[in-house]
Structures are given as C-alpha cells and as structure tokens.
Scaffold this active site. Structure first.
Site, PDB file in Angstrom:
ATOM      1  N   ARG A 170     -20.491 -94.495 -27.580  1.00  0.00           N
ATOM      2  CA  ARG A 170     -21.492 -93.914 -28.487  1.00  0.00           C
ATOM      3  C   ARG A 170     -22.349 -92.831 -27.893  1.00  0.00           C
ATOM      4  O   ARG A 170     -22.963 -93.231 -26.804  1.00  0.00           O
ATOM      5  CB  ARG A 170     -22.512 -95.239 -28.867  1.00  0.00           C
ATOM      6  CG  ARG A 170     -23.531 -94.703 -30.053  1.00  0.00           C
ATOM      7  CD  ARG A 170     -24.043 -95.822 -30.394  1.00  0.00           C
ATOM      8  NE  ARG A 170     -25.329 -95.795 -31.553  1.00  0.00           N
ATOM      9  CZ  ARG A 170     -26.439 -95.155 -31.131  1.00  0.00           C
ATOM     10  NH1 ARG A 170     -27.069 -94.740 -30.147  1.00  0.00           N
ATOM     11  NH2 ARG A 170     -27.353 -94.902 -32.199  1.00  0.00           N
ATOM     12  N   SER A 183     -22.145-100.426 -39.702  1.00  0.00           N
ATOM     13  CA  SER A 183     -23.377-101.242 -39.385  1.00  0.00           C
ATOM     14  C   SER A 183     -24.060-101.379 -40.836  1.00  0.00           C
ATOM     15  O   SER A 183     -24.095-100.756 -41.810  1.00  0.00           O
ATOM     16  CB  SER A 183     -24.479 -99.975 -38.845  1.00  0.00           C
ATOM     17  OG  SER A 183     -23.816 -99.537 -37.609  1.00  0.00           O
ATOM     18  N   LYS A 239     -31.881 -96.353 -30.862  1.00  0.00           N
ATOM     19  CA  LYS A 239     -31.312 -95.741 -32.119  1.00  0.00           C
ATOM     20  C   LYS A 239     -32.505 -94.828 -32.702  1.00  0.00           C
ATOM     21  O   LYS A 239     -33.618 -95.124 -32.843  1.00  0.00           O
ATOM     22  CB  LYS A 239     -30.726 -96.710 -33.127  1.00  0.00           C
ATOM     23  CG  LYS A 239     -29.811 -96.322 -34.091  1.00  0.00           C
ATOM     24  CD  LYS A 239     -29.629 -97.683 -34.931  1.00  0.00           C
ATOM     25  CE  LYS A 239     -29.028 -97.266 -36.373  1.00  0.00           C
ATOM     26  NZ  LYS A 239     -27.516 -97.379 -36.432  1.00  0.00           N
TER      27      LYS A 239
HETATM   28  N1  3NM Z   1     -27.562 -99.966 -33.950  1.00  0.00           N
HETATM   29  P1  3NM Z   1     -30.406-101.557 -27.557  1.00  0.00           P
HETATM   30  S1  3NM Z   1     -29.888-101.214 -33.260  1.00  0.00           S
HETATM   31  C1  3NM Z   1     -26.679 -98.558 -31.966  1.00  0.00           C
HETATM   32  O1  3NM Z   1     -29.402-102.093 -36.048  1.00  0.00           O
HETATM   33  C2  3NM Z   1     -27.524 -99.685 -32.641  1.00  0.00           C
HETATM   34  O2  3NM Z   1     -27.428-101.009 -36.291  1.00  0.00           O
HETATM   35  C3  3NM Z   1     -28.437-100.739 -34.573  1.00  0.00           C
HETATM   36  O3  3NM Z   1     -29.486-100.427 -28.367  1.00  0.00           O
HETATM   37  C4  3NM Z   1     -28.421-101.231 -35.709  1.00  0.00           C
HETATM   38  O4  3NM Z   1     -29.263-102.559 -27.106  1.00  0.00           O
HETATM   39  C5  3NM Z   1     -28.995-100.101 -32.056  1.00  0.00           C
HETATM   40  O5  3NM Z   1     -30.836-100.673 -26.338  1.00  0.00           O
HETATM   41  C6  3NM Z   1     -29.210 -99.715 -30.831  1.00  0.00           C
HETATM   42  O6  3NM Z   1     -31.433-102.046 -28.258  1.00  0.00           O
HETATM   43  C7  3NM Z   1     -28.988-100.966 -29.882  1.00  0.00           C
END
Ligand code: 3NM
Length: 217
Positions: free
Chosen positions: A46, A115, A144
């Site tokens: 990503r 997602s 994000k």
């Molecule tokens: N997608 P971290 S939250 C890439 O809700 C991503 O679809 C999300 O990063 C969704 O583990 C997210 O640092 C970020 O919180 C995840």
C-alpha cells in the site's frame, strides 16, 4: 503450505500492510523482509505517494520475496501493477473501479478484496463477487487519508454473524486491543502503523501473535 487461492488467501491471523511514511526511514522492501522473516504469510503493498515506476520496482522485489517465502502478495489500488507482477490479489476501495470490472481486468485467478464500512457496502460486495472484504475502521486511525469514523465492534459482529465471505478487520488495531477484536469475531486482522512504526518488527509480530493466541483460547 498449499497453493494460495482466492478462497484461502485470508486464512491467516495477521495481514501486514506497508506504509513507508510510518516506517522510521526504512523502505517498504526492508520492512517486508522483516515481516516475512517473522513468519507473516500475507502482505499488502500500500503506497499512495510514489510514482508508478518506483511502485512497480518495489512490487517486483516483494513479489520475489513473498514467493520464496510461500506468502501471499496483494497490491492495493494499482490493478495494472498487480497484473504486471502476477500478484495473488488486488485490494480496492469504494471509490475505485467496480469489482466486476476489476475481475474482467485481472482474470479468474487473482483474489479481489474490497474495503467496506457499512452492512450495505458489505452486502453489495458479496453480490459483486469480491473474494474478501475489509471491515473497518474498527478504532480511530489517522493512517488512512480519507478516514471515516470508527465503525466499532457492531459492524464487525454483523459481518462475522451474518455473512459468508472472508473478512479482515482493520483500523487502529494494536497489541493492546487485538485480542478483543478476535473475541468479537475476527479471524484475520490487518495492521499498518503498529507494525511498520515499530523499531523491532519481529518482536512486535511475536507479541501480537501471542495476544491473538491468548484470545483464541
Ligand atoms: N483501511 P492502522 S483503516 C488502510 O477502514 C486502512 O478500510 C481502513 O492503518 C478501512 O493499522 C486503514 O495504522 C488504516 O490504523 C489502517
């Protein structure tokens, strides 16, 4: 481990995503090396900031490493790069091309992840032919860019209890809360900052794994 397929690609506890911005100066490739050495068997590339050529180069390197490790490799957003490197999967969001069109591009072998943030999106994802869905953000996250409010456990429990599609919980998952996410029905969790932002990636993965095992007992 047997062959990686659209059906079994999420059959693992911990799904690791790259995030070079948060990787303490290490490259995506260096971080993935650590993840694979720690036994991670599902990696998503990503990367929102780099140019296509640089992304392709990194994905070629990660494809080689994941193949040698027997790990699955998923590319976020860039369907063209996923095809070029023969990834096992591509992961798209609600704003990207619809899943049936992605399927036409990637063929029958590649897994498609989508997602989702609401039960409506999840139901549509199942109908569209997605192979798995992302369920999140479970907790507040600033990783994000176009972040939405946390969906909490309610949405996770809805998917776990009602839908017959592999799913991965994501968003703000850390060592201290991962056990609770499993107890609420997750069987696979995806993390970015908790792992890539850690100096000792192998140690962090071992600790996460221990918390997951304790929650499963
Ligand atoms: N997608 P971290 S939250 C890439 O809700 C991503 O679809 C999300 O990063 C969704 O583990 C997210 O640092 C970020 O919180 C995840």
């Amino acid at each position: 481990m047997g062959a990686i397929t659209r059906r079994n690609i999420l059959d693992t506890d911990i799904y690791c995503l790259t995030g070079e911005k948060f990787s303490l100066g290490r490259s995506n490739v260096e971080v993935v090396r650590e993840m694979l050495d720690a036994g991670i068997r599902l990696i998503q590339y990503r990367e929102k900031e780099k140019k296509a050529g640089a992304k392709l180069e990194e994905c070629l390197a990660i494809r080689k490493m994941t193949r040698e490790a027997g790990a699955a490799f998923i590319v976020n957003d860039d369907i063209d790069i996923a095809i070029l490197v023969d990834a096992d999967g591509v992961h798209v969001g609600q704003e990207d091309l619809p899943v049936p069109e992605v399927r036409r591009l990637v063929g029958e072998k590649m897994a498609i992840g989508l997602s989702t943030h609401t039960p409506e999106e999840a139901l549509k994802a199942v109908e569209s032919g997605a192979d798995y869905i992302g369920v999140g953000p479970i907790f507040r996250t600033f990783t994000k860019e176009d972040v939405v409010d946390p969906v909490g456990f309610e949405y996770l429990e809805y998917v776990a209890g009602n839908l017959d599609i592999p799913f991965v919980a994501i968003g703000g998952i850390k060592e201290h809360n991962v056990g609770e996410v499993f107890r609420r029905g997750a069987r696979c969790v995806a993390l970015i900052t908790e792992i890539v932002g850690e100096t000792d990636i192998k140690g962090k993965i071992a600790a996460l794994r221990q918390a997951v095992e304790a929650a499963k007992e």
